[in-house]
Design an enzyme around this catalytic site. Structure first.
Site, mmCIF file in Angstrom:
data_model
loop_
_atom_site.group_PDB
_atom_site.id
_atom_site.type_symbol
_atom_site.label_atom_id
_atom_site.label_comp_id
_atom_site.label_asym_id
_atom_site.label_seq_id
_atom_site.Cartn_x
_atom_site.Cartn_y
_atom_site.Cartn_z
ATOM 1 N N THR A 1 7.296 -2.455 -1.240
ATOM 2 C CA THR A 1 6.988 -2.430 -2.670
ATOM 3 C C THR A 1 8.260 -2.358 -3.512
ATOM 4 O O THR A 1 9.207 -1.658 -3.165
ATOM 5 C CB THR A 1 6.098 -1.211 -2.966
ATOM 6 O OG1 THR A 1 4.929 -1.324 -2.162
ATOM 7 C CG2 THR A 1 5.695 -1.156 -4.421
ATOM 8 N N GLU B 1 -0.606 0.792 0.214
ATOM 9 C CA GLU B 1 -1.006 -0.237 1.200
ATOM 10 C C GLU B 1 -1.966 -1.239 0.575
ATOM 11 O O GLU B 1 -2.892 -1.723 1.215
ATOM 12 C CB GLU B 1 -1.635 0.387 2.452
ATOM 13 C CG GLU B 1 -0.913 1.557 3.066
ATOM 14 C CD GLU B 1 0.553 1.309 3.311
ATOM 15 O OE1 GLU B 1 0.980 0.139 3.385
ATOM 16 O OE2 GLU B 1 1.303 2.292 3.380
ATOM 17 N N GLY C 1 8.013 6.077 1.363
ATOM 18 C CA GLY C 1 8.061 7.491 1.720
ATOM 19 C C GLY C 1 9.330 7.829 2.484
ATOM 20 O O GLY C 1 9.723 7.108 3.404
#
Lengths: 216, 439
Positions: free
Chosen positions: B140, B422, B179
């Protein structure tokens, strides 16, 4: 939808699009809504009808002269509904398959089946507009279905705590004062609050504003 | 034991462990899970120094990384390698938070295993398994999410040096959100537009070293940082990443399905969607995970609703347990049913995923479109239902549901990111719809 139109045989989780489903819900009395075939057929009918409606709307948009991407954008409302109905059917079927394949004792299977029936009935009740719209189900049947929902609530209520105990999540992993296994909620809410950082000092740092303000 | 909850358990017509066996998949699995959980719950090194609700974000990040590293050590000592057992173990260490380093063991490792050649795997898989490096999955971007073809990061092949030059050409091309990217990881699988011989070949995956393994400082040409406080996930350093003409060897491109030869010749993949494969196991796993998040909410709301008494159901009698009100049952019992449905559907979804993966490993990609569509739609459907379900369950606990003592704030903010990560849910539904229109 395109392959159904072209007569190709479908396999997999979308095969229901090609199946010959009854055009009307076959439930004649309230307890018929406990039957797996009646409930799953309702979900298949709903999914098939909203998928085919989305395909029809897409076709109409294309006929109006819109390009495929513009037609697609103009049909988002139908398309998202189609995807949701398809996924909802998948979950209902998976739940029934899961219950049917268990070898637990009869009372445990009965409890799980009641939950499964409630899941399916609740979903139909929440989405009844889809089934009323094309006449698959009528108002009288919806009334029977919702009465059955209430009866199932009464069946499940006495075993609700046992059902959630079966998730088998220890207190330390649940990390909730309200959800403690021993139910000693209030005394532990009090203990938890006393440990809060703001309670470390009797007079808070904010007193530097409170004190002078009170003396103004 | 509170007498009201004890009374409820006396009414039971079956032993709850019977359904536990159904959920876990058998008595042996339940016993194994309980053993692994007890290894965590009885080990003081996994205890938090204080309730996480009372910690700052930095304290939570440090504590979470500490526990994640302790998980690696203990699971190696206990020789736990089964993926499900690792999930059970990690879940026990982080009751309310998403565990740190979870992208290392999920998407980072999955990409290495599924998208690298055997030769590449021999270099990276062992190092990743031994945690000689720590990785994440950087797809992303600041200005780009689920639409893969819109990504702007470039990987331009230079045949003279046989290197790729990774670059962030615009502000919106910065990697944003992965993350543990901000301060923790040393490496990332980076999704970038591949350019070779002057042509763009679309998005491909690259293994990119980000930080020195000696000093933990970012390499020259790599800018890294934390994206700041969020709605939840307070223990995770979701990060940003900007490349400035950063070079990596040709061998760092994931080349199992498509390749760039030393002279820059591009060899395309056998199926155009194979590079999307890393998302599939995560989306498939989300289905069952959402069921478990809802299950936790149901435990809290149900137990509290038989302890809490409110008003007289029948005038002149004792205040009634709130679960005796039909309106409360309507808030809670459909959610119990839904959690069971999603847990069982999650098991079915993972089985479908592993069956399809076995077929794809033998070169048969026929099940990929259905798997892609089903996992996308079910991820969206279940995460959306659980987000609203948890909110309903929180409200069923009245004012106390708003306290962090209830567990709901952490539970909710840890579960709801699944509606957007996701693949944003609406986009996911439209992907499922595209498949349904085709068939």
């Amino acid at each position: 939808a395109r392959q159904v139109g072209s007569g190709n045989k479908l396999v997999g989780c979308a095969a229901y699009l090609q199946s010959n489903l009854s055009p009307r819900c076959l439930a004649k009395r309230q307890t018929d809504f406990l039957r797996q075939d009646i409930l799953v057929d309702a979900y298949k009918h709903r999914a098939k009808s909203v998928v085919m409606l989305a395909a029809k709307r897409m076709g109409e948009e294309i006929k109006k002269g819109h390009s495929q991407p513009v037609a697609w954008n103009n049909c988002h409302m139908y398309l998202i509904k189609a995807a949701m109905a398809h996924c909802h059917l998948y979950c209902v079927e998976s739940f029934f398959d899961g219950v049917n394949s268990t070898d637990a004792s009869q009372p445990a299977v009965d409890a799980l089946m009641s939950l499964c029936q409630l899941y399916a009935i609740f979903g139909i009740s929440q989405n009844k507009g889809d089934l009323l719209q094309d006449g698959y189900i009528n108002g009288e049947q919806i009334d029977m279905l919702e009465r059955q929902l209430i009866d199932l609530l009464a069946i499940i209520r006495p075993i609700a705590v046992t059902l959630v105990d079966s998730y088998d999540i220890p207190d330390k992993m649940l990390s909730s004062v309200l959800g403690r296994y021993d139910g000693n909620v209030y005394e532990n809410l009090y203990e938890w609050a006393k440990k809060a950082p703001l309670n470390k000092k009797e007079v808070p740092a904010a007193y530097k504003y409170i004190g002078p303000f009170l003396k103004e | 034991i509170n007498p009201d909850i004890a009374e409820e358990r006396r009414n039971a017509k079956f032993d709850p462990v019977e359904l536990t066996y159904v959920i876990d998949g058998g008595k042996e699995k339940t016993e194994r899970r309980r053993y692994l959980e007890s290894e965590v719950l009885n080990d003081p090194s996994f205890d938090d120094p204080m309730d996480i609700s009372f910690m700052t974000d930095e304290q939570r990040h440090t504590n979470s990384v500490r526990k994640a590293i302790q998980v690696v050590r203990r699971t190696q000592e206990l020789e736990i390698s089964n993926p499900m057992e690792l999930i059970w173990f990690r879940a026990a260490t982080n009751p309310l938070e998403v565990p740190s380093l979870s992208l290392h063991t999920s998407m980072f490792m999955t990409t290495i295993v599924n998208q690298m050649t055997l030769e590449q795997r021999s270099q990276w898989e062992s190092a990743a398994k031994k945690f000689e490096l720590i990785g994440t999955y950087a797809q992303t971007e600041l200005g780009h999410g689920t639409f893969l073809r819109g990504l702007e990061t470039t990987a331009t092949y230079d045949p003279r040096t046989q290197e790729f030059e990774i670059h962030s050409p615009t502000l919106t091309s910065m990697k944003w959100w992965p993350g543990n990217l901000g301060k923790t990881v040393t490496h990332a699988i980076v999704a970038a537009q591949l350019y070779t011989k002057g042509h763009c070949m679309g998005v491909h995956m690259f293994m990119v070293p980000l930080r020195s393994l000696e000093t933990h400082l970012p390499h020259p040409g790599v800018e890294l940082g934390d994206i700041g406080p969020k709605f939840g996930y307070s223990n995770i350093d979701n990060g940003f990443l900007r490349f400035n003409h950063y070079r990596i060897p040709r061998e760092n491109m994931c080349m199992r399905h498509s390749q760039v030869m030393p002279d820059g010749t591009y060899v395309p993949p056998p199926h155009k969607k194979v590079s999307y494969g890393s998302m599939l196991p995560i989306r498939s796993a989300i289905v069952g995970n959402t069921g478990w998040a809802l299950a936790k909410g149901c435990i809290i709301a149900t137990r509290y609703s038989v302890v809490r008494r409110q008003s007289e159901l029948i005038p002149g009698t004792k205040e009634a347990k709130i679960l005796d009100y039909q309106s409360q049952q309507l808030k809670i019992i459909p959610n119990i049913a839904t959690s069971f449905a999603f847990i069982l559907t999650g098991k079915e979804m993972m089985k479908t995923y592993f069956d399809s993966l076995a077929e794809m490993n033998e070169g048969n990609f026929s099940s990929l479109p259905e798997l892609h569509a089903t996992s996308a739609g079910l991820k969206a459907f279940t995460s959306a239902v659980v987000a609203s379900g948890l909110e309903e369950l929180r409200m069923s606990c009245g004012g106390h549901g708003y306290s962090k003592a209830s567990g709901f704030p952490e539970l909710y903010t840890t579960a709801v990111p699944a509606t957007t990560y996701e693949g944003e849910n609406t986009v996911m539904f439209l992907q499922t719809a595209r498949y349904l229109m085709k068939v």
